[in-house]
Scaffold this motif. Structure first.
Motif, mmCIF file in Angstrom:
data_model
loop_
_atom_site.group_PDB
_atom_site.id
_atom_site.type_symbol
_atom_site.label_atom_id
_atom_site.label_comp_id
_atom_site.label_asym_id
_atom_site.label_seq_id
_atom_site.Cartn_x
_atom_site.Cartn_y
_atom_site.Cartn_z
ATOM 1 N N ASN A 28 0.184 2.515 8.283
ATOM 2 C CA ASN A 28 0.302 1.361 7.739
ATOM 3 C C ASN A 28 0.974 0.247 8.239
ATOM 4 O OD1 ASN A 28 -1.616 1.724 5.774
ATOM 5 N ND2 ASN A 28 -0.463 2.970 4.302
ATOM 6 N N PHE B 128 12.576 6.076 7.460
ATOM 7 C CA PHE B 128 11.625 6.617 6.316
ATOM 8 C C PHE B 128 11.814 8.212 6.636
ATOM 9 C CE2 PHE B 128 7.260 8.451 5.806
ATOM 10 C CZ PHE B 128 6.971 7.702 4.759
ATOM 11 N N LEU C 199 6.383 1.633 2.697
ATOM 12 C CA LEU C 199 6.528 0.569 3.773
ATOM 13 C C LEU C 199 4.989 0.327 4.093
ATOM 14 C CD1 LEU C 199 9.366 2.472 5.984
ATOM 15 C CD2 LEU C 199 9.416 0.194 4.643
ATOM 16 N N THR D 282 -0.632 -3.859 2.638
ATOM 17 C CA THR D 282 -1.013 -4.159 3.997
ATOM 18 C C THR D 282 -2.449 -4.818 3.944
ATOM 19 O OG1 THR D 282 -2.004 -1.839 3.720
ATOM 20 C CG2 THR D 282 0.124 -2.283 5.004
HETATM 21 N N1 GSH Z 1 1.223 -0.348 -0.218
HETATM 22 C C1 GSH Z 1 0.344 0.513 0.339
HETATM 23 C C2 GSH Z 1 0.730 1.702 0.647
HETATM 24 C C3 GSH Z 1 1.462 1.735 1.998
HETATM 25 C C4 GSH Z 1 1.894 3.251 2.033
HETATM 26 O O1 GSH Z 1 1.372 4.277 1.544
HETATM 27 N N2 GSH Z 1 2.896 3.490 3.064
HETATM 28 C C5 GSH Z 1 3.348 4.755 3.307
HETATM 29 C C6 GSH Z 1 4.148 5.082 4.604
HETATM 30 S S1 GSH Z 1 2.662 5.007 5.694
HETATM 31 C C7 GSH Z 1 4.701 4.715 2.465
HETATM 32 O O2 GSH Z 1 5.617 4.120 2.278
HETATM 33 N N3 GSH Z 1 4.732 6.285 1.682
HETATM 34 C C8 GSH Z 1 5.778 6.521 0.995
HETATM 35 C C9 GSH Z 1 5.253 6.919 -0.405
HETATM 36 O O3 GSH Z 1 4.100 6.754 -0.935
HETATM 37 O O4 GSH Z 1 6.235 7.200 -1.256
HETATM 38 C C10 GSH Z 1 -0.347 -0.165 1.357
HETATM 39 O O5 GSH Z 1 0.240 -1.397 1.799
HETATM 40 O O6 GSH Z 1 -1.386 0.013 1.800
#
Ligand code: GSH
Ligand code: FES
Lengths: 281, 220, 226
Positions: C13, C35, C55, C69
């Motif tokens: 993302n 992370f 993130l 995103t």
């Molecule tokens: N906010 C959503 C989701 C972003 C997402 O899932 N990011 C992941 C990293 S690739 C994350 O931070 N995961 C941590 C969690 O879900 O606790 C987007 O922008 O599409």
């Protein structure tokens, strides 16, 4: 028999320091056995296998465990005692490959221009010049030295390309340590190690660790630089056929650039380290 | 050993590499810049990297790991770590017989590839993986055509007439038996067929897949 | 510096935003967030910025904070694409399709993305559910790209790439990290290759550069030769 008896003699990384808080537990696998990790007071840890407590020791920001009653001593890294260095445990990454293939890839430089493009190597600087490999008889380690390679961005702290010098050490079948030119300190070398926890012969958890001279980058920057590199390797490691490492020459064709890998394979064979290898002992 | 259709020509453009599996055989199939198609054992002789991860430069396939370059005849002619070295002729993966005909790429891993004769002037619809056994897939296909009778599909590609959703359309269906429970249906049509009808056929074969896979799942 | 990105190198993302910025030739400030292993995205300072604890987080100079995103991609295109082709505001039918595929991108994160975090970083997930889900979304994408090909259209929503292509690209390209090869998806393979050929394309671990575009002497061949 697949060399598991031999593999049982060693210490393996199982967790980072301070990873588990008091009362927190986590399952883990080592050499096909199920372990239970429990955090205790004052950053302590206990590890059990079928409720039997295992011997533990702490080194290089990690906890090391053994399944043996009478294990070989843990190798040393003298640079781990140099207080001016930044010590960077980088977390753990799972790879569907033989633990031996993970170590061998770490000893390889010829892949830099193709796998770590524009970071650790770039065409047309692909040539691997003659270097030296020996078995250090006193320590019984594989040592490769006098390695030079042009690198566009040798480390997080590097500004522009430099010719980098490398030394490699293999102190145990599933541990590899490298020393490389430190972009920020001319007379010192950075240390980067790969500690491999074998889950089984074809799966491993890899714990990269670094001891660097770098007082500009943040910790997150340093960790991510290492993760960038290692995750590029992961796509290669999961696609090498066969999954287990062939020790007998014949199945795979090396060149002079592969001298370290050739010595590593011979050294494994000589000591009966067949766990994760294609051949049975 | 039968000759298997492993893909549509259109799905392997110049400078592309794909992977094909035929039973025990894992292959890298690639097309050079000038258009020559080759099918090789999917293992680099150097350190075992899958060649299907490689890249094509000019008339060579290069391995993703250390960049060894192999010519269309399979010989390694360039080792980047030793630019001056002429590699021995023994550095060569196993080559398989491959022929391109009627818009399909045909491979035989044991003898010369002998494609089945098909009408000229065919146009691709698509290749589609169905995860079930051949008998179940043929049964599912059978239910979609009014006149029945695709049992012999397993041996040769057949022109079958589908009649559904307002189209009555003859299509060539060539089934590749990749693995016991992994079939690949390659579908082509005569060139006069409109884009709209091709899309209808593409959706129809997806519907066949849903039927076949759920029949297969119920059986297990 | 047009914005600040709280960033993690292995996140598909975060890579979406890095890639879009690079394709639009926009510079920005990147702040590395630990992370893994640090779980810094769940720490108090980061939760104050983004209570969802995910993130990336994009902060603009006027103080806007974006945590989704797909919104970041639209923001980038609105600010930095004068041609209005990445966010095609002048075509109502196309922009509807773009929003459809932006929504689809979240399903890729929830399936392929989760399976990848499980395979790589041992994140606990319902493996059977995300595996089945991943196959469903990849098959949908494959069928759609097949129909686009039949209609002579190269991209997800038309004959030029949009933010929708960028939104769907990372987790589709990264599926081998999760153990799902691209073998079964020829239309996806062609689309991935086309996207990797775009001028300004950048890589992330698991997504290699097209070495075929480099000559052995180190110079990049223009994509005109493709
Ligand atoms: N906010 C959503 C989701 C972003 C997402 O899932 N990011 C992941 C990293 S690739 C994350 O931070 N995961 C941590 C969690 O879900 O606790 C987007 O922008 O599409
Ligand atoms: S494994 Fe193919 S070049 Fe080394």
């Amino acid at each position: 028999m697949n060399g598991i008896e031999h593999a049982l003699e060693y210490w393996y990384p199982i967790a980072m320091h301070n990873e588990l808080s008091n009362g927190q537990t986590r399952r883990a696998r080592l050499l096909e056995k199920e372990l239970l990790l429990s955090g205790g007071a004052n950053d302590s840890l206990t590890v059990t296998c079928n409720e039997r407590p295992l011997a533990l020791q702490s080194a290089f920001d990690h906890w090391w465990v053994t399944l043996s009653e009478n294990p070989l001593p843990l190798f040393t890294i003298p640079e781990a005692d140099e207080a001016e260095r930044r010590f960077v445990p980088c977390g753990v990454v799972r790879v569907a490959c033989s633990p031996l293939r993970a170590v061998e890839n770490f000893l390889d430089i010829a892949h830099f221009p193709f796998v770590h493009t524009d970071v650790l190597g770039a065409e047309p600087h692909t040539e691997v010049y003659k270097y030296d490999v020996k078995i250090d008889e006193s320590k019984d380690e594989v040592i490769a030295s006098n390695i030079r390679f042009y690198q566009p961005q040798a480390a997080k702290s590097a500004e522009g390309g430099i010719e980098t010098e490398y030394i490699y050490r293999v102190p145990a079948p599933m541990v590899a340590i490298l020393y490389k030119t430190c972009p920020q300190k001319a007379d010192a070398m950075d240390v980067i190690a790969l500690f491999v926890q074998p889950l089984d012969e074809q799966t491993c958890d890899v714990w990269p660790w670094m001891a660097l001279y770098d007082d500009t980058s943040t910790m997150a920057d340093l960790i991510q630089f290492q993760q960038l590199i290692f995750l590029q390797d992961r796509s290669i490691l999961e696609n090498q056929i066969p999954r287990k490492l062939p020790l007998d020459p014949g199945l795979e064709i090396p060149t002079r650039a592969d001298l370290t890998s050739i010595s590593y394979r011979r050294w494994l064979k000589k000591r009966g380290a067949y766990y994760g290898a294609l051949e049975n002992c | 050993m039968t000759t298997q259709p492993v893909g549509l020509s259109i799905d392997l453009a110049p400078q592309q590499v794909m992977r094909a599996i035929d039973g025990q055989y894992d292959m890298a199939v690639w097309r050079s810049t000038s258009g020559v198609v080759s099918a090789w054992e999917n293992r680099c002789p150097h350190r075992g990297m899958r060649l299907s991860y490689g890249f094509v430069r000019g008339e060579s396939l290069a391995c993703a790991y250390h960049g060894w370059h192999y010519s269309c005849e399979g010989y390694c002619h360039y080792i980047p770590a030793h630019p001056e070295l002429t590699p021995p002729k023994t550095v060569r993966p196993v080559l398989y017989s491959v022929v391109e005909q009627s818009g399909l790429i045909w491979v035989n891993t044991e003898q010369d590839a002998m494609p089945v004769a098909l009408p000229d002037d065919l146009q691709p619809v698509r290749s589609l993986v169905i995860e079930c056994d051949l008998a179940t897939a043929v049964q599912a296909l059978d239910t979609r055509q009014p006149h029945g009778g695709v049992e012999s599909l397993s041996d040769t590609p057949k022109i079958i007439t589908f009649e559904t959703g307002g189209i009555s359309q003859g299509a060539v269906v060539a089934i590749q038996q990749s693995q016991p429970n992994r079939l690949i249906v390659h579908m082509l049509v005569q060139s006069a067929v409109t884009a709209k009808d091709k899309i209808a056929l593409s959706r129809l074969i997806e519907s066949v897949r849903r039927q076949a896979e759920s029949a297969c799942n119920e059986a297990t | 510096m047009s914005f600040t990105l709280h960033n993690y190198v292995l996140s598909g993302n975060c890579y979406k935003i890095r890639l879009m910025a690079s394709l639009l030739n926009v510079t920005y400030e990147s702040i590395a967030v630990d992370f893994h292993p640090g779980q810094e995205h769940k720490s108090e300072p980061l939760l104050q910025l983004n209570p969802a604890g995910t993130l990336p987080v994009l902060t603009t100079t006027d103080g806007t904070v974006l945590t989704e995103t797909q919104a970041m991609l639209v923001w980038l295109a609105q600010q930095h694409d004068p041609s209005n082709s990445w966010w095609p505001v002048h075509s109502k039918p196309q922009i509807t399709r773009v929003v459809q595929w932006l929504g689809f991108a979240s399903r890729l994160t929830a399936t392929v993305g989760e399976l990848r975090l499980h395979s790589m970083l041992n994140k606990p997930v319902n493996v059977t559910a995300v595996k089945t889900g991943a196959k469903v979304v990849l098959r949908e994408l494959e069928s759609h790209l097949t129909e686009q090909r039949i209609n002579n259209l190269q991209w997800l929503t038309g004959d030029t790439p949009t933010v929708a292509d960028i939104a769907c690209f990372p987790y589709t390209a990264l599926s081998p990290d999760a153990g799902i090869e691209h073998d079964d998806y020829p239309a996806i393979r062609r689309w991935l290759h086309r996207l990797r050929s775009l001028p300004g394309f950048i890589t992330m671990p698991g997504i290699y550069e097209l070495h075929e575009l480099r000559k052995p002497d180190g110079y990049t061949v223009s994509d005109a030769t493709l």
